[in-house]
Design a protein around this motif. Structure first.
Motif, PDB file in Angstrom:
ATOM      1  N   VAL A 142       0.842  -1.204   0.000  1.00 39.24           N
ATOM      2  CA  VAL A 142       0.000   0.000   0.000  1.00 39.24           C
ATOM      3  C   VAL A 142       0.875   1.251   0.000  1.00 39.24           C
ATOM      4  O   VAL A 142       0.637   2.208  -0.754  1.00 39.24           O
ATOM      5  N   MET A 143       1.939   1.211   0.823  1.00 37.86           N
ATOM      6  CA  MET A 143       2.808   2.380   0.913  1.00 37.86           C
ATOM      7  C   MET A 143       3.525   2.655  -0.401  1.00 37.86           C
ATOM      8  O   MET A 143       3.744   3.801  -0.786  1.00 37.86           O
ATOM      9  N   ASP A 144       3.896   1.585  -1.109  1.00 37.29           N
ATOM     10  CA  ASP A 144       4.543   1.772  -2.411  1.00 37.29           C
ATOM     11  C   ASP A 144       3.603   2.467  -3.388  1.00 37.29           C
ATOM     12  O   ASP A 144       4.019   3.339  -4.172  1.00 37.29           O
ATOM     13  N   TRP A 145       2.332   2.082  -3.359  1.00 40.95           N
ATOM     14  CA  TRP A 145       1.357   2.724  -4.253  1.00 40.95           C
ATOM     15  C   TRP A 145       1.173   4.195  -3.884  1.00 40.95           C
ATOM     16  O   TRP A 145       1.142   5.073  -4.746  1.00 40.95           O
ATOM     17  N   ILE A 146       1.073   4.470  -2.583  1.00 40.34           N
ATOM     18  CA  ILE A 146       0.927   5.864  -2.131  1.00 40.34           C
ATOM     19  C   ILE A 146       2.112   6.690  -2.592  1.00 40.34           C
ATOM     20  O   ILE A 146       1.960   7.826  -3.066  1.00 40.34           O
ATOM     21  N   ASN A 147       3.307   6.129  -2.466  1.00 38.15           N
ATOM     22  CA  ASN A 147       4.511   6.871  -2.830  1.00 38.15           C
ATOM     23  C   ASN A 147       4.520   7.234  -4.319  1.00 38.15           C
ATOM     24  O   ASN A 147       4.946   8.318  -4.713  1.00 38.15           O
ATOM     25  N   LYS A 148       4.041   6.291  -5.155  1.00 36.58           N
ATOM     26  CA  LYS A 148       3.997   6.560  -6.591  1.00 36.58           C
ATOM     27  C   LYS A 148       2.987   7.653  -6.940  1.00 36.58           C
ATOM     28  O   LYS A 148       3.170   8.410  -7.900  1.00 36.58           O
ATOM     29  N   GLN A 149       1.881   7.741  -6.176  1.00 37.71           N
ATOM     30  CA  GLN A 149       0.841   8.723  -6.476  1.00 37.71           C
ATOM     31  C   GLN A 149       1.104  10.070  -5.827  1.00 37.71           C
ATOM     32  O   GLN A 149       0.509  11.086  -6.217  1.00 37.71           O
ATOM     33  N   ALA A 150       1.995  10.093  -4.825  1.00 38.65           N
ATOM     34  CA  ALA A 150       2.137  11.290  -4.000  1.00 38.65           C
ATOM     35  C   ALA A 150       2.674  12.488  -4.775  1.00 38.65           C
ATOM     36  O   ALA A 150       2.369  13.641  -4.443  1.00 38.65           O
ATOM     37  N   ASP A 151       3.482  12.246  -5.800  1.00 37.05           N
ATOM     38  CA  ASP A 151       4.059  13.361  -6.563  1.00 37.05           C
ATOM     39  C   ASP A 151       3.157  13.819  -7.707  1.00 37.05           C
ATOM     40  O   ASP A 151       3.462  14.806  -8.393  1.00 37.05           O
ATOM     41  N   SER A 152       2.072  13.089  -7.925  1.00 36.69           N
ATOM     42  CA  SER A 152       1.175  13.440  -9.031  1.00 36.69           C
ATOM     43  C   SER A 152       0.232  14.562  -8.604  1.00 36.69           C
ATOM     44  O   SER A 152      -0.132  14.686  -7.429  1.00 36.69           O
ATOM     45  N   ASP A 153      -0.170  15.362  -9.542  1.00 30.77           N
ATOM     46  CA  ASP A 153      -1.117  16.438  -9.225  1.00 30.77           C
ATOM     47  C   ASP A 153      -2.548  16.019  -9.513  1.00 30.77           C
ATOM     48  O   ASP A 153      -3.466  16.840  -9.537  1.00 30.77           O
ATOM     49  N   THR A 154      -2.743  14.710  -9.760  1.00 27.32           N
ATOM     50  CA  THR A 154      -4.095  14.201  -9.997  1.00 27.32           C
ATOM     51  C   THR A 154      -4.534  13.346  -8.829  1.00 27.32           C
ATOM     52  O   THR A 154      -3.712  12.748  -8.124  1.00 27.32           O
ATOM     53  N   GLU A 155      -5.824  13.244  -8.648  1.00 23.16           N
ATOM     54  CA  GLU A 155      -6.380  12.454  -7.551  1.00 23.16           C
ATOM     55  C   GLU A 155      -6.436  10.981  -7.959  1.00 23.16           C
ATOM     56  O   GLU A 155      -6.860  10.659  -9.068  1.00 23.16           O
ATOM     57  N   SER A 156      -6.016  10.080  -7.049  1.00 18.13           N
ATOM     58  CA  SER A 156      -6.021   8.631  -7.323  1.00 18.13           C
ATOM     59  C   SER A 156      -6.634   7.894  -6.141  1.00 18.13           C
ATOM     60  O   SER A 156      -6.406   8.259  -4.981  1.00 18.13           O
ATOM     61  N   THR A 157      -7.401   6.852  -6.467  1.00 20.01           N
ATOM     62  CA  THR A 157      -8.055   6.048  -5.420  1.00 20.01           C
ATOM     63  C   THR A 157      -7.857   4.570  -5.707  1.00 20.01           C
ATOM     64  O   THR A 157      -7.967   4.128  -6.861  1.00 20.01           O
ATOM     65  N   ARG A 158      -7.585   3.812  -4.627  1.00 17.37           N
ATOM     66  CA  ARG A 158      -7.484   2.362  -4.754  1.00 17.37           C
ATOM     67  C   ARG A 158      -7.911   1.729  -3.434  1.00 17.37           C
ATOM     68  O   ARG A 158      -7.730   2.311  -2.364  1.00 17.37           O
ATOM     69  N   ALA A 159      -8.490   0.523  -3.535  1.00 12.65           N
ATOM     70  CA  ALA A 159      -8.972  -0.161  -2.335  1.00 12.65           C
ATOM     71  C   ALA A 159      -8.294  -1.525  -2.200  1.00 12.65           C
ATOM     72  O   ALA A 159      -7.965  -2.179  -3.203  1.00 12.65           O
ATOM     73  N   TRP A 160      -8.099  -1.929  -0.956  1.00 11.09           N
ATOM     74  CA  TRP A 160      -7.550  -3.252  -0.628  1.00 11.09           C
ATOM     75  C   TRP A 160      -8.534  -3.957   0.296  1.00 11.09           C
ATOM     76  O   TRP A 160      -9.253  -3.309   1.073  1.00 11.09           O
ATOM     77  N   TYR A 161      -8.559  -5.310   0.238  1.00 14.65           N
ATOM     78  CA  TYR A 161      -9.621  -6.045   0.913  1.00 14.65           C
ATOM     79  C   TYR A 161      -9.076  -7.170   1.795  1.00 14.65           C
ATOM     80  O   TYR A 161      -8.057  -7.796   1.475  1.00 14.65           O
ATOM     81  N   LEU A 162      -9.817  -7.396   2.874  1.00 13.69           N
ATOM     82  CA  LEU A 162      -9.542  -8.520   3.771  1.00 13.69           C
ATOM     83  C   LEU A 162     -10.781  -9.395   3.822  1.00 13.69           C
ATOM     84  O   LEU A 162     -11.893  -8.901   4.072  1.00 13.69           O
ATOM     85  N   LYS A 163     -10.595 -10.683   3.593  1.00 13.51           N
ATOM     86  CA  LYS A 163     -11.711 -11.632   3.603  1.00 13.51           C
ATOM     87  C   LYS A 163     -11.722 -12.338   4.954  1.00 13.51           C
ATOM     88  O   LYS A 163     -10.735 -12.978   5.329  1.00 13.51           O
ATOM     89  N   THR A 164     -12.812 -12.206   5.688  1.00 17.63           N
ATOM     90  CA  THR A 164     -12.881 -12.840   6.998  1.00 17.63           C
ATOM     91  C   THR A 164     -12.940 -14.356   6.857  1.00 17.63           C
ATOM     92  O   THR A 164     -13.550 -14.896   5.930  1.00 17.63           O
ATOM     93  N   THR A 165     -12.266 -15.043   7.800  1.00 17.25           N
ATOM     94  CA  THR A 165     -12.312 -16.508   7.802  1.00 17.25           C
ATOM     95  C   THR A 165     -13.464 -17.022   8.641  1.00 17.25           C
ATOM     96  O   THR A 165     -13.703 -18.229   8.690  1.00 17.25           O
ATOM     97  N   GLY A 166     -14.150 -16.109   9.305  1.00 12.51           N
ATOM     98  CA  GLY A 166     -15.234 -16.527  10.186  1.00 12.51           C
ATOM     99  C   GLY A 166     -14.826 -16.513  11.636  1.00 12.51           C
ATOM    100  O   GLY A 166     -15.674 -16.460  12.524  1.00 12.51           O
TER     101      GLY A 166
END
Length: 847
Positions: free
Chosen positions: A776-800
């Motif tokens: 996640v941090m690597d993705w943030i770092n790549k977007q941080a210098d851009s002047d455009t807005e970027s969104t991405r989601a990550w997911y956790l699947k519960t095991t119960g």
């Protein structure tokens, strides 16, 4: 070079009161039938005090009896008793060992003919120009004796012999029943022991010995004593008897006061126990010191405390007195006395593997995995996509030419783990597929045929391939809605999910795809039966690997012969004990320096490598290694003898001539093979293909079953959110040098937001599962210098299970279940003031 100088303990070595037999050599030879004979050569030493010494030596010999004791010794119990119980020898002589006859306990005693020694003296077979380090002249008489008709020695856990001289014979000893053991012991010399066999083979030649720091050539013949700090010393100033006398005198003076003092009695018992148990051990003083340290009461005002003080003073004095003797060190010495010359130890050659395999072991039917899908809505065209596997290791281990020579498991076992991949590359490069034919047909038609042709470059050994497709009545390509679907086959690398291992298997994986049309005659167009055939032609060139191993043995022969020739020169060894002299040791090592392999190391290694690979002599490779180490000890310049070297040289050459040279069974087998042999294998498989059936059907585990019971969710609901601002760059190459990097600040801020509601451990677990600090941090770092807005989601699947998740990365769980988690990150980038902002939102799925 017949003279020899012994150390200054020669009187103790040769016998202080009666001469102790010194066992020079034991040669094991074949007897009749299953019997084994032992050719024993022993010597008697005498100090020469006058020129006419023969008569005085003969007078001594005329009064002597010589005894040879052979015994089977499981776990070395008997030899330990010989060392620690002086009366054990007398019990053997009386044929009454704890109420049992000696023979029942595997002990046999023989009185040898003393006239053999006297005859050697009369015939002049003696040496009289030996000297000890004090300048005293020594005479040596060497006598041969054959211990014959021994059976079942291969089954003896440990077969030993011992020798001594005495003034009484067995009948006299048995008749003097009223005489105590101490008096009887004075009528016998010290015992000489030799371990001969262990499980039917020569015992380990290395023995523990004690030597002086400045004179490592002479071993100390007695058990030394350790001081409190563990160093070893000779026992010529104080010995164990004096220690026992001093300690018992001290304890006796306190015993009357111990009758009504339990603490004192316990302390006396502790010292007495240490004295009794460690009396025959070099650790006597350190063990007494441990008993001293166990005192509970150490006060000077109590009787027990005064015993502690007196015992401490005594122990310190004994320790100081012992250090006035010469210090010794423990060393490993090589004992080369036992030579195994049995020719009848013939081990059967073991050609190849005994495991028989069938076509399913090479091309498994159950590893043809195919899925079928319709390509158009009218169900006119279908695509079949899948994989099949070839078990290459089974093919090599069972079908290759080298497998008919060696048991392949043995070949793998002698290869270091770090070199196993190189061995497999060598095997695969000399046992390779030349042609693979993958055919598909139905009851009605012969459909597509796909061929891979492999070629090996004769110079580089690199293998390349070309592919060919024969459509027959099948379809090679089809265009569906501008999407070109092709028939193909290709070899693939693959790995197992969840980090599982293939263990010792080497599977070749092939991916394929083919196309077929609806013939219009099918009753059920969703299912169709096809036949697949997998045919391979293999080029077997592994004969050359066996030939290379034979060449490696042959290449060692001449250097080893050169070494033996040099060792046999009269100036290379001492003709009294057959050991190599210092000049030869130095020069031969100079000859084989600067990376030149030493033949006395190479020859035992290649010899035992072949005996392990090619015979049933060794149960495992460790046994072969241990035996090779023994051979090196027997033949090396530093520790070997000429006799042992020449014996091994004969065995080494004999093995090559009988097993590996032209005309041997192995060479006849290799000569019957061609250098490159073509072998073919065919597997035919019938499969029922169902449209839409997945290629791989996963087995549901317990978590998956539990998850399936959870309610399906439709939306994510927000639980936490965090705005985070930074100045300048979000991450820099010098970030580690900063007092607190921006990425660390983000993690800290996020933990501060999540921990109050989730709990600290649960928050850490979620961020770890997401790899927030990495992916996640690597993705943030790549977007941080851009002047455009970027969104991405990550997911956790519960095991119960509460708080337990599996990450699905950026792919939403399907189906969505209550409790699944989404982390959405929006990076807004820096504004005109170079201030950056991002938003992290946590959401949980609900029904």
């Amino acid at each position: 070079m017949s003279n020899m100088i012994f150390g200054d303990t020669s009187i103790q070595d040769f016998g202080e009161f009666l001469p102790s037999p010194y066992i020079e050599k034991i040669e094991i030879i074949d007897g009749s039938g299953d019997e084994t004979n032992f050719e024993i050569s022993y010597s008697l030493f005498f100090l020469v005090e006058e020129e006419d010494f023969e008569q005085s030596i003969d007078d001594v010999l005329s009064k002597l009896k010589i005894f040879l004791i052979s015994y089977n010794d499981k776990n070395s119990a008997k030899i330990d008793r010989f060392k620690n119980d002086d009366s054990f020898l007398i019990d053997i002589m009386r044929d009454n060992i704890d109420g049992h006859p000696a023979e029942r306990l595997g002990i046999e005693i023989l009185e040898l003919d003393i006239d053999s020694a006297r005859d050697r003296l009369d015939d002049g077979y003696y040496i009289n120009d030996l000297y000890d380090s004090l300048g005293r002249r020594v005479a040596k008489i060497t006598v041969p004796y054959t211990l014959s008709e021994r059976t079942n020695v291969a089954n003896d856990s440990e077969f030993n012999i011992a020798m001594c001289t005495g003034l009484l014979n067995q009948e006299q000893i048995k008749s003097f029943v009223d005489l105590g053991d101490i008096f009887m012991i004075k009528n016998f010399s010290d015992l000489s022991h030799e371990k001969i066999l262990n499980n039917g083979v020569v015992a380990d030649p290395y023995l523990v010995a004690y030597v002086e720091y400045d004179n490592t050539s002479t071993t100390y013949p007695f058990i030394p004593l350790q001081i409190i700090t563990g160093e070893y010393y000779k026992t010529d100033v104080i010995n164990k008897d004096l220690i026992r006398e001093k300690v018992n005198a001290l304890l006796d003076s306190y015993r009357p006061r111990a009758e009504n003092d339990e603490d004192m009695q316990n302390s006396i018992d502790s010292i007495s126990y240490a004295l009794a148990v460690s009396y025959d051990s070099e650790e006597l003083i350190p063990q007494l010191n441990l008993a001293r340290r166990s005192f509970v009461d150490k006060s000077n005002v109590t009787p027990t405390g005064r015993l502690y003080s007196d015992f401490t003073t005594l122990l310190v004095n004994l320790n100081d007195q012992l250090q006035k003797s010469i210090q010794l060190k423990k060393d490993l010495i090589a004992n080369n006395k036992v030579i195994d010359s049995r020719e009848s130890i013939a081990f059967d050659a073991t050609f190849g593997s005994e495991v028989e395999m069938e076509i399913d072991d090479f091309i498994p039917k159950d590893l043809l995995l195919v899925g079928r899908d319709a390509l158009d809505e009218d169900l006119l065209f279908f695509k079949n996509h899948g994989f099949f596997y070839i078990n290459y290791k089974n093919l090599i281990d069972s079908e290759s030419n080298i497998a008919s020579v060696f048991n392949m498991q043995k070949l793998y076992s002698i290869t270091p783990t770090s070199q196993l991949n190189n061995l497999r590359k060598l095997l695969y490069n000399n046992f390779y597929i030349k042609k693979l034919e993958f055919k598909k047909y139905s009851e009605e038609d012969k459909l597509t045929e796909q061929i891979i042709q492999y070629t090996k470059d004769s110079e580089t050994n690199k293998i390349t391939n070309t592919k060919k497709i024969i459509a027959n009545n099948g379809t090679e390509t089809i265009n569906i809605n501008d999407n070109l679907i092709q028939t193909y086959i290709s070899q693939r690398n693959f790995s197992l999910i969840n980090g599982d291992s293939l263990d010792d298997y080497s599977l070749m994986c092939f991916e394929f795809q083919d196309i077929d049309e609806n013939p219009g005659t099918e009753i059920n167009i969703y299912e169709r039966t096809f036949n697949y055939s997998i045919g391979i032609e293999i080029q077997d060139e592994t004969k050359k690997i066996a030939e290379a191993l034979i060449k490696e043995f042959n290449d060692v022969r001449q250097p080893f012969k050169d070494y033996v020739k040099l060792a046999k020169q009269i100036c290379s060894y001492n003709n009294i004990d057959d050991r190599f002299n210092d000049f030869f040791v130095k020069q031969i090592n100079l000859k084989y320096q600067n990376g030149i392999l030493k033949p006395w190391l190479e020859a035992p290694t290649i010899y035992n490598l072949w005996r392990y690979l090619f015979t049933d002599q060794f149960a495992n490779v460790d046994e072969a290694h241990d035996d090779a180490r023994k051979i090196v000890t027997f033949i090396s310049p530093e520790t070997g003898t000429l006799d042992q070297l020449t014996t091994f040289a004969e065995n080494f050459e004999s093995f090559f001539e009988s097993s590996l040279s032209e005309g041997s069974d192995l060479q006849n087998l290799l000569n019957s093979m061609s250098d490159g042999q073509l072998k073919t294998y065919l597997q035919e498989i019938t499969v029922l293909l169902e449209v839409g059936k997945p290629l791989f059907e996963e087995e549901e585990d317990a978590d998956a079953l539990y998850r399936s019971t959870l309610a399906e969710a439709s939306v994510f609901e927000e639980t936490n959110s965090l705005f985070f601002d930074w100045k300048g760059k979000f991450r820099t190459s010098d970030e580690a040098k900063l007092a607190e990097p921006e990425s660390n600040k983000l993690i800290s801020a996020l933990m501060a937001e999540l921990a109050p509601s989730l709990g600290y451990d649960e928050a850490v677990n979620e961020l770890d599962m997401l790899s927030f600090g990495a992916a996640v941090m690597d993705w943030i770092n790549k977007q941080a210098d851009s002047d455009t807005e970027s969104t991405r989601a990550w997911y956790l699947k519960t095991t119960g299970n509460l708080g337990q998740f599996d990450s699905t990365g950026t792919t939403p769980p399907d189906p969505l279940r209550a409790g699944d988690v989404e982390y959405e990150v929006t990076v807004y980038g820096p504004d005109m003031s170079l201030t950056g902002r991002l938003l992290v939102t946590r959401r949980v799925a609900s029904a």
